[in-house]
Write an enzyme that holds these catalytic residues in place. Sequence first.
Site, PDB file in Angstrom:
ATOM      1  N   LYS A 182      60.200  85.367  46.603  1.00 16.06           N
ATOM      2  CA  LYS A 182      60.909  85.990  45.826  1.00 16.06           C
ATOM      3  C   LYS A 182      62.190  86.995  45.830  1.00 16.06           C
ATOM      4  CE  LYS A 182      57.168  86.688  42.480  1.00 16.06           C
ATOM      5  NZ  LYS A 182      55.916  87.312  41.877  1.00 16.06           N
TER       6      LYS A 182
ATOM      7  N   LYS B 242      51.591  84.540  48.437  1.00 15.82           N
ATOM      8  CA  LYS B 242      50.729  83.841  48.020  1.00 15.82           C
ATOM      9  C   LYS B 242      50.911  83.414  47.189  1.00 15.82           C
ATOM     10  CE  LYS B 242      46.257  81.991  49.271  1.00 15.82           C
ATOM     11  NZ  LYS B 242      47.142  80.792  49.685  1.00 15.82           N
TER      12      LYS B 242
ATOM     13  N   ILE C 297      49.371  82.157  43.984  1.00 16.58           N
ATOM     14  CA  ILE C 297      48.018  81.788  43.022  1.00 16.58           C
ATOM     15  C   ILE C 297      48.680  80.370  42.241  1.00 16.58           C
ATOM     16  CG2 ILE C 297      46.109  83.110  41.794  1.00 16.58           C
ATOM     17  CD1 ILE C 297      47.165  84.969  44.509  1.00 16.58           C
TER      18      ILE C 297
ATOM     19  N   LYS D 200      58.220  82.570  29.612  1.00 17.54           N
ATOM     20  CA  LYS D 200      56.879  83.413  28.578  1.00 17.54           C
ATOM     21  C   LYS D 200      57.722  82.165  27.453  1.00 17.54           C
ATOM     22  CE  LYS D 200      56.130  87.767  30.765  1.00 17.54           C
ATOM     23  NZ  LYS D 200      56.288  89.002  30.742  1.00 17.54           N
TER      24      LYS D 200
ATOM     25  N   ASN E 274      58.141  95.960  34.679  1.00 19.98           N
ATOM     26  CA  ASN E 274      59.314  95.623  33.331  1.00 19.98           C
ATOM     27  C   ASN E 274      58.937  97.494  32.827  1.00 19.98           C
ATOM     28  OD1 ASN E 274      59.732  93.539  34.375  1.00 19.98           O
ATOM     29  ND2 ASN E 274      58.259  93.136  33.011  1.00 19.98           N
TER      30      ASN E 274
ATOM     31  N   ARG F 271      61.504  99.064  31.066  1.00 19.01           N
ATOM     32  CA  ARG F 271      61.760  98.147  29.493  1.00 19.01           C
ATOM     33  C   ARG F 271      60.807  98.045  27.995  1.00 19.01           C
ATOM     34  NH1 ARG F 271      62.672  93.094  31.841  1.00 19.01           N
ATOM     35  NH2 ARG F 271      61.015  91.667  30.493  1.00 19.01           N
TER      36      ARG F 271
ATOM     37  N   ARG G 153      57.556  82.417  20.731  1.00 16.53           N
ATOM     38  CA  ARG G 153      59.206  82.572  19.988  1.00 16.53           C
ATOM     39  C   ARG G 153      59.802  81.691  20.021  1.00 16.53           C
ATOM     40  NH1 ARG G 153      60.495  86.034  25.945  1.00 16.53           N
ATOM     41  NH2 ARG G 153      58.997  86.956  26.569  1.00 16.53           N
TER      42      ARG G 153
END
Length: 450
Positions: free
Chosen positions: A160, A203, A205, A239, A292, A294, A340
């Site tokens: 990441k 790791k 998941i 998302k 996050n 914001r 959305r």
Amino acid sequence: MKPFSRILVANRGEIALRIIRACRELGIETVVVYSEADRGAGYLDLADDKICIGPAASEHSYLDISKIIAAAEISNVEAIHPGYGFLSENPQFAEICQSCNLQFIGPTVENIRQLGDKAAARELAKKVGVPVVPGSPGVIADEQEALGVAREIGFPVLVKAVAGGGGRGMRVARDESSFGQAFHAAGSEAELAFKNSDVYIEKYIEKPRHVEIQVMADSYGSVIHLGERDCSLQRRHQKLLEESPSPAVDDDLRERMGKSAIDLTLAADYRGAGTIEFLLDPDGSYYFIEMNTRIQVEHPVTEMVTGIDLVQEQIRVAGGAPLRYRQEDVRIQGHCIECRINAEDPANGFAPSPGRIGEFRVPGGMGVRFDSHVYSGYTVPSTYDSLLGKLIVHRESREEAIGTMRRALDEFVIEGVHTTIPFYREVLKHFHFVKGNLDTGFIEEYLIDS
Ligand code: ADP
């Protein structure tokens, strides 16, 4: 008392309108910026003033700090609301606002800097006893060291980017043979998107849920959490549907996750609205992944179940007011689901579908909210994200919320562009969704070849 008398809205589309609405109700004047691609958009007329800040390309308009600051100065505002995306998590922007005597409506520069670095945020979480996904202690220097860490924590692992966001700069390596490729791909994608190739390792998941806790903090050391949102329905780590409460979270787990979120918020000396994201393992353990700093796209889900207007509270707190709620005032009522609605074609790999909207009929009735800047005759520009609006339903139970969402999706008519509505119709009738059996792999597993 009004926190400010005039605010600059440094964003576009539905979130710009959301902020304008919040300000109107608070008696605050708004000045909204817009690019040439957004000229003529209806929501601009709801602000008290509007200022064109340049061409369609975001780097020459919504991301151009000097243009935003110039707009603020000529329009005599006291504060800037950055919305989400664009400059909302840019510490340099927050710092420049500060030095120009403009209140940035969001956390402090230090908050953004520290929590925006995912590896640093992980270390802070660890320090205060918030569980994190097993992984590397900070940034990894080279492939050799990375491979050593990966062997230690065991495959599969996730590489990441520390600066990652929107699902970018992230690669899974299932075994040693695919590791080198994942390591380099995550780094170079992050270099391109965020000009920072630093990566760390976690790791991977399997089949987790994404459960996040909304927090709100004032400048006087008070922090509350407002329960969770379950955002497990994702495509490529992005998302698509959010709900609260999570079908997987009971009172005990909510209290524990809420406490972890508050501990981290306090440790960061945080101010304003924030979200602590966790992965919930099928074995019941939860792990912090990032914070996050914001207001998020999915904030209305929390507003509906708590009755608290997060954008107004965010503005009040930025203006120096103490929080108006204590933890015991926060009550989760009923069940909320948000879809959305994007101008994308789910039958064609969710390809963006910009264009002019023809017929546009929005659902209504009991328990339905639609946050959107779109209308019949509106042209969806090809330059920005494809969010048309958020369809939100709030009913007493999850079962009723599903029923209302199905009915609302059936009523919805949008012509001229493809939308994600047909996709949600499938989701909402899917056996496992109805049962609440969800994890972040749901879409890949059951619905489409994404
Ligand atoms: P971004 O900032 O790009 O949104 P996040 O760290 O918030 O990245 O992660 C986004 C999504 O990626 C999560 O919701 C989850 O689906 C997946 N993810 C992140 N970390 C892990 C992990 N360690 N194991 C499995 N999935 C993960």
